[in-house]
Design an enzyme around this catalytic site. Structure first.
Site, PDB file in Angstrom:
ATOM      1  N   LYS A  54       5.498 -24.203 -43.473  1.00 43.80           N
ATOM      2  CA  LYS A  54       6.057 -24.019 -44.819  1.00 43.80           C
ATOM      3  C   LYS A  54       4.935 -23.892 -45.866  1.00 43.80           C
ATOM      4  O   LYS A  54       4.999 -23.032 -46.735  1.00 43.80           O
ATOM      5  CB  LYS A  54       6.974 -25.198 -45.198  1.00 43.80           C
ATOM      6  CG  LYS A  54       8.147 -25.392 -44.242  1.00 43.80           C
ATOM      7  CD  LYS A  54       9.087 -26.487 -44.709  1.00 43.80           C
ATOM      8  CE  LYS A  54       8.487 -27.875 -44.779  1.00 43.80           C
ATOM      9  NZ  LYS A  54       8.107 -28.473 -43.478  1.00 43.80           N
TER      10      LYS A  54
ATOM     11  N   ARG B  33      15.524 -33.089 -48.225  1.00 44.48           N
ATOM     12  CA  ARG B  33      15.397 -33.492 -46.819  1.00 44.48           C
ATOM     13  C   ARG B  33      16.653 -34.193 -46.334  1.00 44.48           C
ATOM     14  O   ARG B  33      16.767 -34.457 -45.144  1.00 44.48           O
ATOM     15  CB  ARG B  33      14.205 -34.428 -46.662  1.00 44.48           C
ATOM     16  CG  ARG B  33      12.927 -33.694 -46.203  1.00 44.48           C
ATOM     17  CD  ARG B  33      11.851 -34.733 -46.168  1.00 44.48           C
ATOM     18  NE  ARG B  33      10.760 -34.526 -45.287  1.00 44.48           N
ATOM     19  CZ  ARG B  33       9.579 -34.014 -45.659  1.00 44.48           C
ATOM     20  NH1 ARG B  33       9.400 -33.532 -46.852  1.00 44.48           N
ATOM     21  NH2 ARG B  33       8.593 -33.970 -44.798  1.00 44.48           N
TER      22      ARG B  33
ATOM     23  N   ARG C  71      -4.477 -30.205 -37.086  1.00 47.04           N
ATOM     24  CA  ARG C  71      -4.437 -29.698 -38.465  1.00 47.04           C
ATOM     25  C   ARG C  71      -5.364 -30.499 -39.388  1.00 47.04           C
ATOM     26  O   ARG C  71      -5.398 -31.715 -39.343  1.00 47.04           O
ATOM     27  CB  ARG C  71      -2.999 -29.811 -38.982  1.00 47.04           C
ATOM     28  CG  ARG C  71      -2.840 -29.453 -40.435  1.00 47.04           C
ATOM     29  CD  ARG C  71      -1.394 -29.315 -40.802  1.00 47.04           C
ATOM     30  NE  ARG C  71      -0.774 -30.574 -41.197  1.00 47.04           N
ATOM     31  CZ  ARG C  71       0.414 -30.670 -41.793  1.00 47.04           C
ATOM     32  NH1 ARG C  71       1.113 -29.574 -42.034  1.00 47.04           N
ATOM     33  NH2 ARG C  71       0.915 -31.826 -42.115  1.00 47.04           N
TER      34      ARG C  71
ATOM     35  N   ARG D 146      -4.724 -35.684 -42.361  1.00 46.54           N
ATOM     36  CA  ARG D 146      -3.742 -36.541 -43.024  1.00 46.54           C
ATOM     37  C   ARG D 146      -3.472 -37.780 -42.180  1.00 46.54           C
ATOM     38  O   ARG D 146      -3.412 -37.694 -40.955  1.00 46.54           O
ATOM     39  CB  ARG D 146      -2.427 -35.769 -43.215  1.00 46.54           C
ATOM     40  CG  ARG D 146      -2.412 -34.949 -44.467  1.00 46.54           C
ATOM     41  CD  ARG D 146      -1.208 -34.065 -44.548  1.00 46.54           C
ATOM     42  NE  ARG D 146       0.072 -34.734 -44.314  1.00 46.54           N
ATOM     43  CZ  ARG D 146       1.252 -34.147 -44.524  1.00 46.54           C
ATOM     44  NH1 ARG D 146       1.296 -32.909 -44.977  1.00 46.54           N
ATOM     45  NH2 ARG D 146       2.378 -34.777 -44.277  1.00 46.54           N
TER      46      ARG D 146
ATOM     47  N   ARG E 256       8.314 -38.338 -37.319  1.00 42.75           N
ATOM     48  CA  ARG E 256       8.683 -37.369 -38.373  1.00 42.75           C
ATOM     49  C   ARG E 256       9.607 -36.297 -37.794  1.00 42.75           C
ATOM     50  O   ARG E 256      10.541 -35.833 -38.454  1.00 42.75           O
ATOM     51  CB  ARG E 256       7.429 -36.728 -38.972  1.00 42.75           C
ATOM     52  CG  ARG E 256       6.688 -37.684 -39.903  1.00 42.75           C
ATOM     53  CD  ARG E 256       5.220 -37.331 -40.057  1.00 42.75           C
ATOM     54  NE  ARG E 256       4.988 -36.125 -40.796  1.00 42.75           N
ATOM     55  CZ  ARG E 256       3.865 -35.411 -40.703  1.00 42.75           C
ATOM     56  NH1 ARG E 256       2.884 -35.771 -39.891  1.00 42.75           N
ATOM     57  NH2 ARG E 256       3.720 -34.318 -41.421  1.00 42.75           N
TER      58      ARG E 256
HETATM   59  P1  AMP Z   1       5.363 -33.575 -46.144  1.00 46.86           P
HETATM   60  O1  AMP Z   1       4.042 -33.322 -46.798  1.00 46.86           O
HETATM   61  O2  AMP Z   1       6.451 -32.698 -46.691  1.00 46.86           O
HETATM   62  O3  AMP Z   1       5.285 -33.546 -44.634  1.00 46.86           O
HETATM   63  O4  AMP Z   1       5.784 -35.077 -46.559  1.00 46.86           O
HETATM   64  C1  AMP Z   1       5.000 -36.184 -46.160  1.00 46.86           C
HETATM   65  C2  AMP Z   1       5.845 -37.462 -46.266  1.00 46.86           C
HETATM   66  O5  AMP Z   1       6.262 -37.654 -47.634  1.00 46.86           O
HETATM   67  C3  AMP Z   1       7.142 -37.454 -45.464  1.00 46.86           C
HETATM   68  O6  AMP Z   1       6.950 -37.825 -44.088  1.00 46.86           O
HETATM   69  C4  AMP Z   1       7.979 -38.490 -46.230  1.00 46.86           C
HETATM   70  O7  AMP Z   1       7.562 -39.812 -45.944  1.00 46.86           O
HETATM   71  C5  AMP Z   1       7.575 -38.205 -47.692  1.00 46.86           C
HETATM   72  N1  AMP Z   1       8.479 -37.183 -48.302  1.00 46.86           N
HETATM   73  C6  AMP Z   1       8.140 -35.947 -48.754  1.00 46.86           C
HETATM   74  N2  AMP Z   1       9.196 -35.292 -49.265  1.00 46.86           N
HETATM   75  C7  AMP Z   1      10.255 -36.141 -49.131  1.00 46.86           C
HETATM   76  C8  AMP Z   1      11.635 -36.043 -49.448  1.00 46.86           C
HETATM   77  N3  AMP Z   1      12.170 -34.938 -49.989  1.00 46.86           N
HETATM   78  N4  AMP Z   1      12.432 -37.121 -49.160  1.00 46.86           N
HETATM   79  C9  AMP Z   1      11.919 -38.244 -48.626  1.00 46.86           C
HETATM   80  N5  AMP Z   1      10.634 -38.386 -48.279  1.00 46.86           N
HETATM   81  C10 AMP Z   1       9.786 -37.357 -48.527  1.00 46.86           C
END
Ligand code: AMP
Length: 206
Positions: free
Chosen positions: A13, A88, A127, A154, A165
């Protein structure tokens, strides 16, 4: 254009967002990135989010909704945007729908990037991200290929957290596919292949 980017972590994404941003001049709003910035600055929001992020769980809906409405209110109505990592959960999707309908700016499409789980694990364990520009790279690079910045892994890109995840994605975020399909907004994309190839599939659908 107003888009949601949907897909498992590591489905590409963020990479497709870079292409979409330059092609359509869209603002890129990534909730994960906002949390990581808050964490870096040690804000109360970042400290709260870290408890969930470290184990791969979702940050509670109320926290995310407050944060995203603050961010969306700052956009001018003429601005196109893409949401990456939000919504989400179905509760977040309902909240977003109500918010956007309230300002008469409904979504144009939801792009759903498909990648099999084993490919996701392979992608995420190798990554790296750039500290300066946020670009995504792979572990054979020493410096960011876009800006020369320092690359880092990360904290949540380790196999155990990746698996949880993915489970969260299938359990909760998977329901969003039905939610958006029922509204006629869902566009499904095979996200295996070179990023440019995937982007050409996206363009054909938009
Ligand atoms: P991402 O960078 O999108 O993979 O997000 C990293 C982490 O941030 C996720 O594993 C969640 O813990 C938190 N997170 C990001 N976006 C959301 C969301 N819309 N709802 C809940 N948690 C989120």
């Amino acid at each position: 254009m107003r888009l949601v980017l949907l897909g498992a972590p590591g489905a590409g994404k963020g990479t497709q967002a870079v292409f979409l941003k330059s092609h359509y001049k869209l603002s890129h709003i990534s909730t994960g990135e906002i949390f990581r910035e808050n964490l870096k600055d040690n804000t109360p929001l970042g400290i709260e989010a870290k408890k969930y992020m470290d184990s791969g769980e979702l940050v509670p809906d109320a926290v995310v909704m407050k944060m995203i409405s603050d961010r969306l209110e700052r956009l001018s109505p003429r601005d196109g945007f893409m949401l990456d990592g939000f919504p989400r959960t179905v509760a977040q999707a309902e909240f977003l729908e109500k918010f956007l309908n309230g300002v008469n700016l409904p979504l144009d499409a939801v792009l759903y990037f498909h990648v099999p789980d084993e490919e996701i694990v392979k992608r995420l364990t190798s990554r790296l991200m750039c500290r300066s520009c946020g670009a995504i790279s792979n572990s054979t690079n020493e410096k960011c290929p876009s800006c020369g910045g320092e690359l880092y892994r990360r904290d949540d890109d380790n196999e155990e957290t990746i698996r949880s995840r993915l489970k969260v994605f299938h359990d909760q975020t998977g329901q969003l596919v039905d939610f958006y399909r029922s509204r006629g907004l869902l566009k499904e994309i095979d996200a295996i292949g070179e990023p440019e190839e995937v982007f050409s599939r996206v363009l054909k659908l938009l």
